[in-house]
Write an enzyme that holds these catalytic residues in place. Structure first.
Site, short mmCIF file in Angstrom:
data_model
loop_
_atom_site.label_atom_id
_atom_site.label_comp_id
_atom_site.label_asym_id
_atom_site.label_seq_id
_atom_site.Cartn_x
_atom_site.Cartn_y
_atom_site.Cartn_z
N LYS A 67 -0.03 5.01 22.70
CA LYS A 67 0.43 6.40 22.60
C LYS A 67 0.70 6.84 21.17
O LYS A 67 1.11 7.97 20.93
CB LYS A 67 1.70 6.57 23.45
CG LYS A 67 1.45 6.37 24.94
CD LYS A 67 2.72 6.59 25.74
CE LYS A 67 2.45 6.38 27.23
NZ LYS A 67 3.69 6.57 28.05
N GLN A 68 0.48 5.93 20.20
CA GLN A 68 0.60 6.33 18.80
C GLN A 68 -0.48 7.41 18.52
O GLN A 68 -1.58 7.36 19.06
CB GLN A 68 0.36 5.16 17.85
CG GLN A 68 1.11 3.90 18.20
CD GLN A 68 0.26 2.94 18.99
OE1 GLN A 68 -0.25 3.29 20.05
NE2 GLN A 68 0.10 1.72 18.48
N THR A 69 -0.14 8.35 17.68
CA THR A 69 -1.09 9.43 17.39
C THR A 69 -1.60 9.36 15.95
O THR A 69 -0.90 8.90 15.06
CB THR A 69 -0.46 10.81 17.63
OG1 THR A 69 0.57 11.04 16.66
CG2 THR A 69 0.10 10.93 19.04
N TYR B 173 0.83 -1.20 0.00
CA TYR B 173 0.00 0.00 0.00
C TYR B 173 0.86 1.26 0.00
O TYR B 173 0.67 2.15 -0.83
CB TYR B 173 -0.92 -0.01 1.22
CG TYR B 173 -1.94 1.11 1.23
CD1 TYR B 173 -2.93 1.18 0.25
CD2 TYR B 173 -1.94 2.08 2.21
CE1 TYR B 173 -3.87 2.20 0.25
CE2 TYR B 173 -2.86 3.10 2.23
CZ TYR B 173 -3.83 3.15 1.25
OH TYR B 173 -4.76 4.17 1.25
N TYR C 188 -3.43 -1.43 20.18
CA TYR C 188 -2.17 -2.12 19.88
C TYR C 188 -1.00 -1.30 20.40
O TYR C 188 -0.97 -0.08 20.27
CB TYR C 188 -2.05 -2.33 18.37
CG TYR C 188 -3.09 -3.30 17.84
CD1 TYR C 188 -2.84 -4.66 17.83
CD2 TYR C 188 -4.33 -2.84 17.39
CE1 TYR C 188 -3.79 -5.56 17.36
CE2 TYR C 188 -5.28 -3.73 16.91
CZ TYR C 188 -5.01 -5.09 16.90
OH TYR C 188 -5.96 -5.97 16.47
N LYS D 298 1.17 3.42 -3.44
CA LYS D 298 0.70 4.79 -3.59
C LYS D 298 1.82 5.73 -4.00
O LYS D 298 1.62 6.69 -4.76
CB LYS D 298 0.06 5.27 -2.28
CG LYS D 298 -1.32 4.69 -2.01
CD LYS D 298 -2.35 5.14 -3.03
CE LYS D 298 -3.74 4.73 -2.64
NZ LYS D 298 -4.76 5.15 -3.65
N PRO E 105 3.00 3.29 12.11
CA PRO E 105 3.59 4.61 12.37
C PRO E 105 3.31 5.09 13.79
O PRO E 105 2.22 4.89 14.32
CB PRO E 105 2.89 5.50 11.34
CG PRO E 105 2.39 4.58 10.28
CD PRO E 105 2.05 3.31 10.98
#
Length: 434
Positions: free
Chosen positions: A318-320, A255, A314, A259, A382
């Site tokens: 704290k991933q934004t 993906y 997951y 892209k 990410p």
């Protein structure tokens, strides 16, 4: 007796010599008893008369329709003037366009001018974002052709347009070429969730085919790219000039890199063939008609909370991410298509939430007692994702207007109806009432 005959003979001969007869019987050139005889005689004996008659007819014709070298040269000069005038107008038009380049009209039409109805194809138009885009285009009076293979799209998303003469639906996979006559192409056909794109990575071939269509018919082409082109970014927030940090062989690379390749193809067609193109990099989007079990975080949390299941977070949570409501995205896509700029443009909501904060918002909208369950993080997920939309604000006059806390209840209402089949359920504030 003999003398009498001799006398008669001499008399006849003398008479013939003195006054030659024009009788057909005595003229060897005129067959006896033939009605064409006078004309044959005139043609053979009076050729001078025919020549004079021909000259007279020719003179009369040329006097009636004079064609001279001067008139021919005037016509040639007139053609050159027309061609020159056409070229002048073209140059002036291009100069006019160049003079106004840098000022986006945001898809608006000058007051007093009637907007031309366009013929538009939306690939992936039966999907989540595509169906909302189709709604807007139909509402403003355009003719829309939806091309979708229904891998993630649903006919139910478009049922409100069935029977509309300005709407067409074609079941087709864009990995195969298609011939259509259109003015604009919104290319959205590509699975956008991890569950789907890992199963069916198709966006490079589909983009190539739709660019070929744009080349053949001279249509303007808009590519819906993604914030995933930035990978796990080392720059925060992400601007369009950032080249990204992508693992080219990771589980998400079909993906991410797909892209990125689609953007490369789009720009190559633009630079080498002069195709009009637009590129949008879409950040996380939510709203009604999302696939319920597509693996994306918002749809996961909402569906799990409605079913009284723990919301799966997951990693450490704290991933934004930044979440924009679908109507804001559709507005941005239309402004980009109708504007004067190629892009790429970040289209997203700069409001940043951690996964734990998103879970809390979902709890507020659905069930304050909803549980949270932590699981190991996925590969290449990410850590931060937030768009810098300064370019879209300046050149497109666009920015999102619907906050997460305002838009999420609208999505919850749609999910509730689809999961439980209760069309009378209405979300009010943080609760629900029947």
């Amino acid at each position: 007796m003999e003398s009498e005959l001799t006398h008669r003979n001499h008399t006849t001969t003398a008479t013939q010599q003195q006054s030659p007869t024009l009788s057909p019987r005595s003229n060897p050139w005129i067959p006896v008893g033939n009605w064409k005889a006078p004309f044959v005689y005139m043609a053979q004996k009076q050729r001078l008369v025919f020549v004079l008659i021909g000259i007279a007819i020719s003179a009369m014709f040329f006097n009636s329709f004079p064609v001279t070298m001067s008139s021919l040269s005037q016509q040639a000069s007139r053609s050159e003037n027309i061609e020159s005038s056409s070229m002048t107008r073209r140059v002036l038009y291009e100069a006019f366009q160049e003079g106004f380049r840098g000022r986006s009209v945001g898809g608006k039409v000058a007051l007093g001018l009637k907007k031309k109805s366009l013929r538009i194809v939306v690939t992936g138009g039966a999907g989540f974002v595509g169906s909302h885009l189709v709604d807007r285009l139909i509402a403003r009076g355009d003719s829309v052709i939806v091309v979708d293979n229904f891998f993630t799209g649903r006919k139910e998303n478009l049922m409100q347009h069935f029977g509309n003469p300005k709407f067409e639906l074609i079941r087709h996979d864009v990995v195969e070429p298609i011939l259509l006559e259109v003015d604009q192409i919104y290319h959205l056909a590509c699975p956008a969730s991890p569950v789907h794109y890992k199963f069916n990575p198709t966006n490079v071939v589909g983009t190539l085919n739709m660019l070929g269509l744009a080349k053949r018919v001279g249509a303007r082409f808009l590519l819906t790219s993604t914030s995933e082109v930035y990978g796990d970014p080392l720059q925060h927030p992400q601007v369009e000039t950032y080249w990204g940090n992508v693992n080219p062989i990771g589980v998400r690379s079909c993906y991410d890199e797909g892209k990125r390749t689609a953007e490369t193809l789009t720009m190559d067609y633009h630079r080498s063939l002069g195709i009009e193109v637009r590129i949008a990099r879409i950040f996380n989007t939510y709203g009604p008609r999302m696939c319920i079990d597509d693996g994306r975080v918002v749809s996961n949390f909402v569906a799990q909370a409605l079913r009284k299941e723990p919301m799966t977070v997951y990693g450490d949570g704290k991933q934004t991410r930044s979440f924009q409501y679908v109507s804001d995205l559709v507005e941005g896509l239309i402004r980009l298509m109708e504007g004067d700029y190629v892009g790429p443009f970040n289209l997203g909501n700069p409001g940043e939430f951690t996964m734990l904060e998103l879970a809390e918002v979902v709890q507020e909208a659905i069930d304050p007692n909803a549980k949270i369950e932590f699981r190991p993080n996925t590969e290449d997920d990410p850590h931060k994702r937030k768009p810098d939309i300064s370019k879209a604000k300046q050149l497109l006059g666009w920015e999102p207007t619907i906050s997460l806390r305002k838009g999420l209840p609208l999505m919850v209402n749609d999910f509730r109806q689809r999961i439980f089949g209760n069309p009378k359920t209405v979300i009010v504030g943080g609760g629900a009432m029947a």
